[in-house]
Scaffold this active site. Structure first.
Site, PDB file in Angstrom:
ATOM      1  N   GLY A  96       0.782  -1.316   0.083  1.00 28.37           N
ATOM      2  CA  GLY A  96       0.188   0.138   0.171  1.00 28.37           C
ATOM      3  C   GLY A  96       0.854   1.491   0.078  1.00 28.37           C
ATOM      4  N   CYS A  97       2.067   1.485  -0.492  1.00 25.65           N
ATOM      5  CA  CYS A  97       2.811   2.511  -0.691  1.00 25.65           C
ATOM      6  C   CYS A  97       2.343   3.416  -1.648  1.00 25.65           C
ATOM      7  CB  CYS A  97       4.305   2.234  -1.072  1.00 25.65           C
ATOM      8  SG  CYS A  97       4.655   2.113  -2.717  1.00 25.65           S
ATOM      9  N   GLY A  98       2.087   4.682  -1.257  1.00 27.42           N
ATOM     10  CA  GLY A  98       1.335   5.770  -1.994  1.00 27.42           C
ATOM     11  C   GLY A  98       2.242   6.057  -3.158  1.00 27.42           C
ATOM     12  N   LEU A  99       3.307   5.992  -3.070  1.00 26.85           N
ATOM     13  CA  LEU A  99       4.352   6.747  -4.278  1.00 26.85           C
ATOM     14  C   LEU A  99       5.303   5.421  -4.653  1.00 26.85           C
ATOM     15  CD1 LEU A  99       5.402  10.261  -2.893  1.00 26.85           C
ATOM     16  CD2 LEU A  99       3.870   9.514  -5.001  1.00 26.85           C
TER      17      LEU A  99
END
Length: 255
Positions: A96-99
Site C-alpha cells: 500500500g505504498c502511496g508513491l
C-alpha cells in the site's frame, strides 16, 4: 439517452491495459496506460523515476504483447540495475505504498537539478501553444478520456505531443521522446492539459525543463517545488489567460 430520447449509437472508448516494466529480466512496476508510444513511455518513466540517470544507460527496449497485457523489457546499465535492486530490497514486505518505489519521506523529494532560466520564454509562445494543442488531441476528441502533454518550442510550435489515459504517463511519453530525440530541455517548455501536481512538476524538473505550463490548477507542493528548482510555472492556462506562480521574472510579456 439525449434530450429524453433513447437511441443506439457507436462510441469510441479509450484503451487502458496493464503495462509491465521489466528491467534486466525483473519486473519493477505495472502501470495502467494507453498502449501507444510504449518505448518512449518506458524510457521517460525510467528517467523521471530516477532508475537511470540519462538515456545512455538504457541499452535496449522491447515491447511484447501478451494475453494479460503488455510487457516492456528494458536492458539497463549494471550500476543502475544494482541501485534498482537495492531500492526493491528496501521495499520488501511493504504494502500500500502511496508513491511507487518510495520507502520513506526523505525519498519523496528527490534532489533537483539547478535549472537555468528559460531562454526566450514569452507569453506569445504560450498563447500559440494553447491555441494549437486542441487540434493535436485526437484521442481526446474521439473518447473524451485522455490527457495530453506537449514539448513546445519557445515560439509555441508543438514539437512533440503524446496522449494517455493517465496524465503522468502522457508526460513520461513526452520526456522519453525528448530523450530519444536529444532535445535541449532549455530550448522550449512543457505544456500539460491536466492539473500541475507535485509529481508532474518534479518529473519536468528532473527532465531539466525550465518552464512548465498547466491548463488546470496547481498544487501548493508543485509551486514550492518550482520555486526551489528555479522553474517558471504557469497554470490555469486557457485561451489568452494564465497565472504565473513561480519565477515570473523569466517570462517575457507583451508591452
Amino acid at each position: 439517452m439525449r434530450t429524453g430520447i433513447l437511441s443506439e449509437v457507436e462510441d469510441m472508448i479509450v484503451d487502458e491495459v496493464p503495462i509491465a516494466l521489466v528491467y534486466n529480466g525483473i519486473s519493477h512496476a505495472v502501470m495502467m496506460a494507453t498502449p501507444a508510444d510504449l518505448e518512449e513511455f518506458a524510457l521517460g518513466f525510467s528517467l523521471s523515476e530516477g532508475i537511470i540517470a540519462h538515456a545512455g544507460e538504457c541499452y535496449g527496449i522491447e515491447v511484447e504483447n501478451g494475453p494479460g497485457g503488455v510487457s516492456v523489457e528494458l536492458e539497463i546499465a549494471s550500476a543502475a540495475f544494482m541501485a534498482l535492486k537495492e531500492r526493491r530490497r528496501s521495499l520488501a514486505g511493504r504494502t500500500g505504498c502511496g508513491l511507487c518505489g518510495v520507502d520513506s519521506l526523505d525519498q519523496v523529494c528527490r534532489p533537483l537539478p539547478a535549472l537555468a532560466p528559460a531562454r526566450g520564454f514569452h507569453a506569445a509562445g504560450v498563447r500559440q501553444a494553447l491555441g494549437a494543442i486542441g487540434a493535436r488531441q485526437e484521442l481526446t476528441r474521439l473518447t473524451g478520456a485522455a490527457h495530453a502533454a506537449a514539448w513546445c518550442g519557445m515560439d509555441g510550435v508543438l514539437r512533440i505531443v503524446r496522449e494517455d489515459v493517465g496524465r503522468h504517463n502522457a508526460l513520461d511519453k513526452v520526456i522519453g521522446a525528448m530523450a530519444r530525440g536529444k532535445a535541449d530541455p532549455h530550448d522550449g517548455f512543457l505544456l500539460i492539459t491536466s492539473r500541475v501536481s507535485f509529481e508532474m512538476a518534479q518529473k519536468a524538473s528532473l527532465a531539466g525543463v525550465s518552464a512548465l505550463v498547466g491548463m488546470s490548477a496547481p498544487t501548493l507542493a508543485a509551486v514550492e517545488l518550482a520555486e526551489r528548482a528555479g522553474m517558471t510555472l504557469l497554470a490555469f492556462a486557457r485561451g489568452d489567460n494564465f497565472v504565473c506562480y513561480a519565477h515570473p521574472q523569466h517570462l517575457a510579456v507583451d508591452t
